[in-house]
Write a protein that holds these residues in place. Sequence first.
Motif, PDB file in Angstrom:
ATOM      1  N   THR A   1      -7.662  11.867 -10.037  1.00 37.74           N
ATOM      2  CA  THR A   1      -6.406  11.598 -10.678  1.00 37.74           C
ATOM      3  C   THR A   1      -5.542  10.490 -10.069  1.00 37.74           C
ATOM      4  OG1 THR A   1      -6.503  13.781 -11.564  1.00 37.74           O
ATOM      5  CG2 THR A   1      -4.350  12.619 -11.428  1.00 37.74           C
ATOM      6  N   PHE A   2      -5.741  10.631  -8.704  1.00 40.44           N
ATOM      7  CA  PHE A   2      -4.932   9.743  -7.869  1.00 40.44           C
ATOM      8  C   PHE A   2      -5.395   8.247  -7.787  1.00 40.44           C
ATOM      9  CE2 PHE A   2      -4.633   7.470  -3.460  1.00 40.44           C
ATOM     10  CZ  PHE A   2      -3.312   7.870  -3.271  1.00 40.44           C
ATOM     11  N   SER A   3      -6.594   8.313  -8.021  1.00 41.16           N
ATOM     12  CA  SER A   3      -7.393   6.760  -8.172  1.00 41.16           C
ATOM     13  C   SER A   3      -6.713   6.116  -9.388  1.00 41.16           C
ATOM     14  CB  SER A   3      -8.778   6.990  -8.257  1.00 41.16           C
ATOM     15  OG  SER A   3      -9.398   5.579  -8.391  1.00 41.16           O
ATOM     16  N   GLN A   4      -6.736   6.949 -10.552  1.00 41.12           N
ATOM     17  CA  GLN A   4      -6.243   6.260 -11.804  1.00 41.12           C
ATOM     18  C   GLN A   4      -4.556   5.771 -11.514  1.00 41.12           C
ATOM     19  OE1 GLN A   4      -6.934   9.448 -14.512  1.00 41.12           O
ATOM     20  NE2 GLN A   4      -9.279   9.248 -14.523  1.00 41.12           N
ATOM     21  N   LYS A   5      -4.017   6.810 -11.057  1.00 40.45           N
ATOM     22  CA  LYS A   5      -2.508   6.446 -10.956  1.00 40.45           C
ATOM     23  C   LYS A   5      -2.465   5.361 -10.006  1.00 40.45           C
ATOM     24  CE  LYS A   5      -1.062  10.949 -12.563  1.00 40.45           C
ATOM     25  NZ  LYS A   5      -0.079  12.079 -12.209  1.00 40.45           N
TER      26      LYS A   5
ATOM     27  N   ALA B   1      10.587 -10.542  -1.913  1.00 39.08           N
ATOM     28  CA  ALA B   1      10.106 -10.310  -0.592  1.00 39.08           C
ATOM     29  C   ALA B   1       9.912  -8.926  -0.122  1.00 39.08           C
ATOM     30  CB  ALA B   1      11.275 -10.976   0.285  1.00 39.08           C
ATOM     31  N   GLY B   2      11.113  -8.140  -0.756  1.00 39.63           N
ATOM     32  CA  GLY B   2      10.696  -6.729  -0.755  1.00 39.63           C
ATOM     33  C   GLY B   2       9.668  -5.994  -1.401  1.00 39.63           C
ATOM     34  N   LEU B   3       9.193  -6.746  -2.552  1.00 39.32           N
ATOM     35  CA  LEU B   3       8.144  -6.249  -3.232  1.00 39.32           C
ATOM     36  C   LEU B   3       6.862  -6.328  -2.422  1.00 39.32           C
ATOM     37  CD1 LEU B   3       9.226  -7.071  -7.059  1.00 39.32           C
ATOM     38  CD2 LEU B   3       8.765  -5.209  -6.170  1.00 39.32           C
ATOM     39  N   SER B   4       6.915  -7.617  -1.980  1.00 35.99           N
ATOM     40  CA  SER B   4       5.698  -8.022  -1.276  1.00 35.99           C
ATOM     41  C   SER B   4       5.359  -7.499  -0.061  1.00 35.99           C
ATOM     42  CB  SER B   4       5.412  -9.692  -1.242  1.00 35.99           C
ATOM     43  OG  SER B   4       6.556 -10.164  -0.391  1.00 35.99           O
ATOM     44  N   GLU B   5       6.670  -7.193   0.572  1.00 35.31           N
ATOM     45  CA  GLU B   5       6.205  -6.475   2.095  1.00 35.31           C
ATOM     46  C   GLU B   5       6.242  -5.193   1.906  1.00 35.31           C
ATOM     47  OE1 GLU B   5       9.472  -7.761   4.799  1.00 35.31           O
ATOM     48  OE2 GLU B   5       9.131  -9.963   3.939  1.00 35.31           O
ATOM     49  N   HIS B   6       6.849  -4.407   0.943  1.00 35.42           N
ATOM     50  CA  HIS B   6       7.200  -3.047   0.952  1.00 35.42           C
ATOM     51  C   HIS B   6       6.374  -2.185  -0.022  1.00 35.42           C
ATOM     52  CE1 HIS B   6      10.097  -3.247   4.304  1.00 35.42           C
ATOM     53  NE2 HIS B   6      10.714  -4.164   3.484  1.00 35.42           N
ATOM     54  N   LEU B   7       6.022  -2.770  -1.220  1.00 35.93           N
ATOM     55  CA  LEU B   7       5.516  -2.053  -2.305  1.00 35.93           C
ATOM     56  C   LEU B   7       4.109  -2.518  -2.541  1.00 35.93           C
ATOM     57  CD1 LEU B   7       5.734  -0.036  -4.444  1.00 35.93           C
ATOM     58  CD2 LEU B   7       6.468  -1.946  -6.188  1.00 35.93           C
ATOM     59  N   LEU B   8       3.825  -3.764  -2.929  1.00 33.10           N
ATOM     60  CA  LEU B   8       2.307  -4.357  -3.139  1.00 33.10           C
ATOM     61  C   LEU B   8       1.512  -3.943  -1.884  1.00 33.10           C
ATOM     62  CD1 LEU B   8       3.189  -7.975  -4.605  1.00 33.10           C
ATOM     63  CD2 LEU B   8       2.343  -5.816  -5.757  1.00 33.10           C
ATOM     64  N   PRO B   9       1.569  -4.341  -0.616  1.00 33.20           N
ATOM     65  CA  PRO B   9       0.516  -3.849   0.222  1.00 33.20           C
ATOM     66  C   PRO B   9       0.078  -2.191   0.416  1.00 33.20           C
ATOM     67  CG  PRO B   9       2.134  -5.146   1.084  1.00 33.20           C
ATOM     68  CD  PRO B   9       2.638  -4.795  -0.259  1.00 33.20           C
ATOM     69  N   ILE B  10       1.388  -1.523   0.184  1.00 27.27           N
ATOM     70  CA  ILE B  10       1.247   0.015   0.356  1.00 27.27           C
ATOM     71  C   ILE B  10       0.219   0.547  -0.774  1.00 27.27           C
ATOM     72  CG2 ILE B  10       2.460   2.091   0.220  1.00 27.27           C
ATOM     73  CD1 ILE B  10       2.478   0.713   2.859  1.00 27.27           C
ATOM     74  N   LEU B  11       0.564  -0.032  -1.955  1.00 27.55           N
ATOM     75  CA  LEU B  11       0.008   0.312  -3.304  1.00 27.55           C
ATOM     76  C   LEU B  11      -1.573  -0.040  -3.200  1.00 27.55           C
ATOM     77  CD1 LEU B  11       2.535  -0.401  -6.321  1.00 27.55           C
ATOM     78  CD2 LEU B  11       2.024   1.911  -5.010  1.00 27.55           C
ATOM     79  N   HIS B  12      -1.798  -1.221  -2.777  1.00 25.51           N
ATOM     80  CA  HIS B  12      -2.982  -1.622  -2.879  1.00 25.51           C
ATOM     81  C   HIS B  12      -3.997  -1.022  -1.597  1.00 25.51           C
ATOM     82  CE1 HIS B  12      -6.296  -4.313  -4.265  1.00 25.51           C
ATOM     83  NE2 HIS B  12      -6.708  -4.509  -3.107  1.00 25.51           N
ATOM     84  N   GLU B  13      -3.276  -0.693  -0.475  1.00 21.86           N
ATOM     85  CA  GLU B  13      -3.973  -0.125   0.295  1.00 21.86           C
ATOM     86  C   GLU B  13      -4.594   1.435   0.002  1.00 21.86           C
ATOM     87  OE1 GLU B  13      -3.124   1.323   5.079  1.00 21.86           O
ATOM     88  OE2 GLU B  13      -1.493   1.179   3.627  1.00 21.86           O
ATOM     89  N   TYR B  14      -3.602   2.276  -0.721  1.00 20.92           N
ATOM     90  CA  TYR B  14      -4.179   3.204  -1.490  1.00 20.92           C
ATOM     91  C   TYR B  14      -4.869   3.257  -2.563  1.00 20.92           C
ATOM     92  CZ  TYR B  14      -1.580   5.765   2.173  1.00 20.92           C
ATOM     93  OH  TYR B  14      -1.006   6.385   3.220  1.00 20.92           O
ATOM     94  N   VAL B  15      -5.088   2.014  -3.124  1.00 20.33           N
ATOM     95  CA  VAL B  15      -6.209   1.783  -4.278  1.00 20.33           C
ATOM     96  C   VAL B  15      -7.598   2.046  -3.276  1.00 20.33           C
ATOM     97  CG1 VAL B  15      -7.335   0.251  -5.614  1.00 20.33           C
ATOM     98  CG2 VAL B  15      -4.841   0.657  -5.783  1.00 20.33           C
ATOM     99  N   LEU B  16      -7.386   1.250  -2.261  1.00 19.30           N
ATOM    100  CA  LEU B  16      -8.559   0.953  -1.279  1.00 19.30           C
ATOM    101  C   LEU B  16      -8.878   2.475  -0.812  1.00 19.30           C
ATOM    102  CD1 LEU B  16      -7.803  -2.337   0.405  1.00 19.30           C
ATOM    103  CD2 LEU B  16      -9.319  -1.783  -1.473  1.00 19.30           C
ATOM    104  N   TYR B  17      -7.931   3.199  -0.368  1.00 19.17           N
ATOM    105  CA  TYR B  17      -8.120   4.597   0.196  1.00 19.17           C
ATOM    106  C   TYR B  17      -8.900   5.436  -0.574  1.00 19.17           C
ATOM    107  CZ  TYR B  17      -5.990   5.164   4.770  1.00 19.17           C
ATOM    108  OH  TYR B  17      -5.534   5.125   6.141  1.00 19.17           O
ATOM    109  N   SER B  18      -8.468   5.442  -1.876  1.00 24.35           N
ATOM    110  CA  SER B  18      -9.022   6.275  -3.219  1.00 24.35           C
ATOM    111  C   SER B  18     -10.417   5.994  -3.172  1.00 24.35           C
ATOM    112  CB  SER B  18      -8.226   6.204  -4.356  1.00 24.35           C
ATOM    113  OG  SER B  18      -8.491   4.623  -5.185  1.00 24.35           O
ATOM    114  N   GLU B  19     -11.037   4.565  -3.003  1.00 20.89           N
ATOM    115  CA  GLU B  19     -12.331   4.312  -2.835  1.00 20.89           C
ATOM    116  C   GLU B  19     -13.219   4.822  -1.753  1.00 20.89           C
ATOM    117  OE1 GLU B  19     -12.442   0.237  -3.313  1.00 20.89           O
ATOM    118  OE2 GLU B  19     -11.621   0.188  -4.960  1.00 20.89           O
TER     119      GLU B  19
END
Length: 367
Positions: free
Chosen positions: A200-204, A266-284
Amino acid sequence: DTSLAEVNSFSPSVPISPSSMINQYKFEDGPELRDLFVTVDDPESHITAIETFITYRVVTKTTRGEFDSSEFEVRRRYQDFLWLKSKLEEAHPTLIIPPLPEKFIMKGMVERFSDEFIETRRKALHKFLNRIADHPTLTFNEDFKIFLTAQAWELSSHKKQGPSLLSRMGQTVRAVASSVRGAVKNRPEMFTEMNNYMETFSQKMNLLDKIARRIYKEEREYFNEMKEYGPIHTLWSASEEDIADSLKGIASCIDRCCKATEKRMAGLSEHLLPILHEYVLYSEILMGVLKRRDQIQGELESKVDALASKKTEKDLFSEEIGKLEDKVERANNALKADWDRWKQNMQWDMRSSFTNVAENNLRYYEE
């Protein structure tokens, strides 16, 4: 989704700024207990006849007795980080190893070797090493210590001392043999729940990552278009005396909107995009860890089945089963402890990231 993030524990009466949130969560390995500090900075381009690559300076400060000095400075390239990650996975198959940025991070959004690409990667590599440094087990790994302290030629020499080809082939054969046995019969309920959670986490996370990238892309297109309109109105005002002041006012307003939009991007690229993508990788990574835990249990179950079908060699089988039972127990305990720690970090990261985005949006609309 409160079932996923358990946000009910977060009281709405508490001020939800990043600083107030930081104060709510105190991890066991807080800053005052740390004895190892790692910084990744100073990217440097290298151009050879064969390839072009970037190295990063890795500075380590420590008070640990097992280190020969209190400060080290080395240069590392991306391939060295990949080597470290593979060695950690090999040594700790059921611990959650932090993800590295992919070879081409943010593909389609920034040019490779551009300043933005290099800075994005530098931050990701810095976070990767600090997550390892903060981990209660990984931080004491010998390969991690060598990565932080060895000069380039020493690290190259150490890499060549890795497992032989035959040894690596043996590991691959065992992994394949375990994977073809099918699902384990008696997987503890806790690990089945982890598997379901991660699916579920990976899908979300993949959906959130996709939406966030689309928002960023649309915001950037809007920003690029808006940048053109300010100068157009300024030029227009030169040929329209009667409405010149109004046109200049509009040009000024558009310029302010441009600056506000740039800050929000800048806020999106620094505070949101990297965190979300890091946890996409974490799910794998977590799905892989759970699979490796199942393989260890599958090996035990196959030995138990073999013992039941054989009348001879019982003593030998019993000894092997005892060792495998210990191995399964160690794997289970390692994963349980790491799972709780990872989940706590993940929930904090998500809250902090989305709160930052909300506050950036408030500032944007106020401006």
